[in-house]
Design a protein around this motif. Structure first.
Motif, PDB file in Angstrom:
ATOM      1  N   LEU A  49       3.511  -1.292  -2.940  1.00  0.00           N
ATOM      2  CA  LEU A  49       2.885  -1.459  -4.251  1.00  0.00           C
ATOM      3  C   LEU A  49       1.377  -1.560  -4.102  1.00  0.00           C
ATOM      4  O   LEU A  49       0.625  -0.977  -4.892  1.00  0.00           O
ATOM      5  N   LYS A  50       0.928  -2.281  -3.087  1.00  0.00           N
ATOM      6  CA  LYS A  50      -0.511  -2.429  -2.865  1.00  0.00           C
ATOM      7  C   LYS A  50      -1.141  -1.072  -2.540  1.00  0.00           C
ATOM      8  O   LYS A  50      -2.209  -0.734  -3.037  1.00  0.00           O
ATOM      9  N   LYS A  51      -0.467  -0.286  -1.689  1.00  0.00           N
ATOM     10  CA  LYS A  51      -0.975   1.064  -1.361  1.00  0.00           C
ATOM     11  C   LYS A  51      -1.034   1.930  -2.619  1.00  0.00           C
ATOM     12  O   LYS A  51      -1.997   2.679  -2.830  1.00  0.00           O
ATOM     13  N   ALA A  52      -0.030   1.821  -3.437  1.00  0.00           N
ATOM     14  CA  ALA A  52      -0.008   2.620  -4.674  1.00  0.00           C
ATOM     15  C   ALA A  52      -1.134   2.187  -5.599  1.00  0.00           C
ATOM     16  O   ALA A  52      -1.762   3.015  -6.270  1.00  0.00           O
ATOM     17  N   LYS A  53      -1.403   0.879  -5.609  1.00  0.00           N
ATOM     18  CA  LYS A  53      -2.463   0.376  -6.467  1.00  0.00           C
ATOM     19  C   LYS A  53      -3.822   0.881  -5.998  1.00  0.00           C
ATOM     20  O   LYS A  53      -4.650   1.330  -6.811  1.00  0.00           O
ATOM     21  N   VAL A  54      -4.024   0.896  -4.695  1.00  0.00           N
ATOM     22  CA  VAL A  54      -5.294   1.412  -4.139  1.00  0.00           C
ATOM     23  C   VAL A  54      -5.444   2.878  -4.486  1.00  0.00           C
ATOM     24  O   VAL A  54      -6.510   3.350  -4.893  1.00  0.00           O
ATOM     25  N   LEU A  55      -4.345   3.641  -4.321  1.00  0.00           N
ATOM     26  CA  LEU A  55      -4.385   5.080  -4.619  1.00  0.00           C
ATOM     27  C   LEU A  55      -4.679   5.295  -6.104  1.00  0.00           C
ATOM     28  O   LEU A  55      -5.458   6.172  -6.480  1.00  0.00           O
ATOM     29  N   GLN A  56      -4.101   4.481  -6.949  1.00  0.00           N
ATOM     30  CA  GLN A  56      -4.323   4.607  -8.394  1.00  0.00           C
ATOM     31  C   GLN A  56      -5.795   4.357  -8.738  1.00  0.00           C
ATOM     32  O   GLN A  56      -6.389   5.116  -9.519  1.00  0.00           O
ATOM     33  N   GLU A  57      -6.353   3.321  -8.125  1.00  0.00           N
ATOM     34  CA  GLU A  57      -7.757   3.013  -8.426  1.00  0.00           C
ATOM     35  C   GLU A  57      -8.686   4.102  -7.906  1.00  0.00           C
ATOM     36  O   GLU A  57      -9.683   4.468  -8.552  1.00  0.00           O
TER      37      GLU A  57
END
Length: 846
Positions: A809-817
């Motif tokens: 989830l954290k990786k996805a959040k970084v990618l989203q930002e």
């Protein structure tokens, strides 16, 4: 009992009778015979029948010289009238041959020149049919089966012997009546009737009819014998014996005597003779006219309707009794039979048969006493009109001069009117007509049909001038409305007859077709909309539909107004709907009608617009019919429907089996006759109107067949040239130049077949290529579907990882930002406030 228990030596009696001698011997013989008769006074035993017959024959031989033996012979014959007696049940079978021969011998004893003996023989045979049990029986014996003697008489051929004896009693009335009485009884058996016919009984009995006999028994018994022979023996053989001029004249003389009789039995015999005369009249070889019998019958049939002072009916008076009513019907029937003989036409005309029959073409004005009753008049009326249908074509001039068309049309107008009338429907002609006038309509239309079918202009003009077309259409609507209530064979027949009459009247006259089209087109449409299931009902719907199609061809085609009216009312669609049923007996006529209609440009447009079941087109339907026709005719095609034999591409199996037969120029060859007999030429003609290109709804197989249809006329020309070539070579040797020309013509025909095969192959290859391309496209679609499914599955797995693994989830959040930052513009807005698009403390990535 004591007398019967004493045995009698029959062998001694036979030996004694064989001796010829003095008066004393004669007395001894007579005394012995009395003892024999006394011994068997209660009946003969089966085992003694043969010896008694031998004794009887010996006595009969002595009668010529010794009259004293007449009485013993009669007494011995009387014994045969008593019941036979048997000791065992098997005796009837064991002694059957001896007994049958002995009974047959009674018939041969008719040659004895003694009336007493002949009468006694007949009395004994009569007793076979009225057997009474004896008062006493021999001890240990019992009587035979009551029918045993009759069976033995049949096996021995007694009937045949008695027929031959008729010649012996020709001038002896009493004896003749006794013989006829016996033959009358014997003729109740089919076996005896066969034996009698073999002995020419019909001719012999007929010739004895007109003998002098105050009692009337001669005619009665002879007529009854003839009836039995006709019913139980070969009718053809009996009539063949009666067909000579002498027999017919005898029947005529006796019939005339009976006509003048006043007793009830005379009237019954008269009618019986009339039936026999009817059966004879059915054979054209019988000299009914030459004997004068036909004239007598015709005059009797018409004398009450047409008052003529004819000596043939002097003394005849109609009493309106049941017997006279039956005679009247029989006479009408004979007129119908005689009308089939061209040589009788003059007699029918001279004796006013036409006015007599037309007398009944009207409503009964005065039913009841002293005339015919209402039911009787109706039966005679229907019978007379039915006979009119047979007589009118033979006496057409009389028919027209008597204004028969007018009478029939007026009568038909009364039939469809609302006048109260209750038909009895109590006769063969009145079946189905109870409580209505349908039977009158049916037979009146039959009479009209019979004269219209002659295609005589005078008849057609006379009918049309009186408004027959409009009146017939009214009758057609009347019958059609009745059929909606309850369909029956009679109503269907009426409608079919009206359609036929209209077809003949309008066939070659445009003005009449215009008159028909005003109301007729709508009526024809209703027939074409018939439920196909009714064609197999057996009531006559198939015949009615064929009549409607024939009427369409004759009354509509050829008239621009009628054709346009039919087409505008979707008539072409109805025809194609019928054609789609693929009924063998309908296809040919429907295609012929469509070919005739195809000259009208509107027809082609409607055919192109038509759609059948499963969106079938007219072109596809015609191609299917072509293929089915070729299959029925045995035309060779490969599994794809391509041409197999390029030399004879459309030849049927029947044509290929025929040998070369040189024919004159006036005779059509097999190739030409095939054009008119099959439907292929009509289908080709329709395609010539529809065109061979840009036809919707066709498959590759259809295009393969279409390539053959398109070249049908070329193939047919090649067939004809091939026949010409074969005929020439069968009888002559053609010149070199002619042979070369014929060879070139045949090569052209063969090349046309090869060209057609090439086009067919090309169409199949094009279809195959199209199918492969479609298969590839389908494969690509399947592949894309699988790719989409894989992406969806991968997306779903990523979603699950984000919801169950915090690191993911954290990786996805970084990618989203990162993606959000990349999407923002790099330069700042020179003026205005800055608003953040992010929601603080949000931990979702969807």
């Amino acid at each position: 009992q004591d007398t019967q228990s004493r045995s009698v030596d029959l062998d001694h009696v036979i030996t004694l009778l064989k001796d010829w001698g003095s008066k004393d011997l004669e007395k001894e013989q007579l005394k012995t015979l009395k003892k024999v008769v006394k011994h068997f006074e209660n009946g003969l035993t089966l085992k003694d029948v043969a010896q008694i017959t031998e004794i009887l024959n010996l006595c009969a031989e002595k009668i010529n010289e010794q009259e004293a033996f007449t009485e013993p012979v009669c007494e011995l014959i009387k014994l045969f009238g008593l019941p036979f007696q048997k000791k065992k049940s098997s005796d009837e079978v064991n002694y059957s041959v001896e007994v049958s021969q002995s009974i047959a011998q009674l018939g041969y004893l008719m040659i004895v020149p003694s009336s007493q003996v002949k009468i006694q023989i007949c009395k004994s045979i009569v007793s076979f049919y009225n057997m009474e049990l004896p008062g006493k029986l021999l001890s240990g014996y019992q009587p035979t089966n009551p029918n045993y003697k009759i069976q033995m008489a049949e096996e021995g051929g007694l009937a045949e012997a008695l027929v031959w004896s008729l010649a012996l009693v020709e001038n002896q009335l009493t004896e003749k009546l006794w013989v006829l009485k016996v033959l009358q009884l014997l003729s109740t058996s089919g076996i005896s009737c066969g034996q009698m016919v073999k002995a020419q009984a019909a001719r012999r009995v007929c010739l004895s009819l007109n003998g002098a006999d105050p009692s009337g028994q001669l005619v009665f018994r002879s007529t009854d014998i003839l009836w039995n022979l006709l019913e139980k023996a070969s009718k053809e053989e009996v009539l063949n014996q009666l067909r000579n001029l002498e027999c017919v004249r005898t029947l005529k003389e006796v019939f005339v005597d009976m006509v003048c009789g006043f007793r009830h039995c005379d009237h019954q015999l008269r009618n019986d003779l009339l039936v026999i005369a009817t059966l004879l009249a059915e054979n054209p070889a019988v000299p009914m006219i030459e004997s004068g019998f036909a004239e007598v019958l015709i005059v009797l049939a018409t004398c009450t309707e047409v008052k003529l002072a004819n000596p043939l009916v002097k003394g005849f008076k109609l009493t309106f009794s049941y017997e006279d009513f039956e005679m009247k019907k029989l006479l009408f029937n004979i007129i119908g039979i005689l009308s089939k003989d061209p040589s009788a036409a003059q007699l029918l005309s001279e004796n006013h048969v036409m006015p007599a029959l037309l007398y009944y073409v009207k409503q009964n004005q005065k039913p009841g006493f002293p005339d015919w009753s209402a039911a009787q008049y109706e039966e005679l009326q229907l019978h007379a009109i039915a006979v009119l249908a047979s007589v009118a074509p033979v006496l057409l001039d009389k028919y027209l001069s008597c204004q028969a068309n007018t009478l029939l049309l007026v009568f038909l107008e009364w039939c469809v009117a609302q006048d109260p009338f209750f038909g009895q429907g109590s006769s063969l002609h009145g079946m189905g007509g109870r409580g209505n006038k349908l039977a009158q309509i049916r037979y009146s239309l039959r009479a009209l049909r019979s004269v219209v079918a002659l295609y005589d202009d005078a008849v057609s003009i006379n009918l049309c001038d009186q408004g027959a077309i409009s009146q017939l259409l009214d009758i057609l609507k009347y019958a059609a409305d009745k059929s909606k209530e309850e369909e029956c064979t009679m109503l269907l027949e009426i409608q079919a007859d009206v359609l036929f009459i209209l077809s003949v009247l309008c066939e070659n006259d445009v003005h009449r077709k215009e008159l028909f089209s005003c109301e007729g087109v709508d009526i024809l449409k209703s027939f074409l909309k018939m439920d196909p299931r009714k064609l197999y009902s057996g009531l006559g719907h198939s015949n009615l539909l064929l009549s409607a199609l024939d009427c369409l061809w004759s009354c509509v085609i050829g008239c621009y107004i009628a054709e346009n009216s039919f087409i505008e009312k979707q008539g072409i669609f109805l025809l194609l709907d019928l054609l789609a049923l693929k009924e063998k007996n309908l296809c040919n006529i429907i295609l012929g009608i469509l070919v005739e209609f195809s000259d009208n440009p509107e027809t082609v447009l409607h055919m192109s617009m038509w759609r059948g079941k499963r969106d079938q087109t007219a072109a596809n339907l015609l191609i299917q019919l072509w293929r089915q026709e070729e299959l029925d005719l045995g035309v060779r095609r490969d599994k794809f429907g391509r041409i197999v034999d390029t030399k004879r591409p459309i030849a049927t199996s029947f044509q290929k089996q025929q040998k070369v037969i040189p024919l004159p120029a006036s005779c059509p060859t097999f190739a030409i006759m095939e054009v008119s007999e099959s439907i292929r030429a009509k289908i080709y003609s329709l395609f010539c109107k529809l065109g061979f290109e840009n036809l919707p709804g066709l498959s590759a197989k259809d295009f393969v067949t279409l390539a053959i249809i398109q070249r049908y006329i070329d193939f047919k020309i090649g067939e004809v040239w091939r026949e010409i070539s074969a005929e020439i070579k069968e009888e002559f040797r053609p010149l070199t130049s002619d042979e070369r020309t014929l060879k070139l013509i045949l090569e052209v025909s063969e090349n046309t077949g090869k060209t057609a095969i090439a086009l067919q192959t090309e169409a199949l290859e094009r279809e195959q290529h199209h199918e492969i391309q479609e298969e590839k496209n389908t494969y690509k679609e399947i592949q894309a579907i699988h790719t989409r499914r894989e992406l969806i599955n991968k997306s779903w797995q990523n979603f699950l990882a984000r919801t169950s693994n915090y690191e993911a989830l954290k990786k996805a959040k970084v990618l989203q930002e990162t993606l959000i930052d990349a999407s923002r513009p790099k330069s700042n807005i020179p003026s205005g406030l800055y608003h953040s698009a992010e929601i603080p403390k949000l931990h979702t990535t969807v």
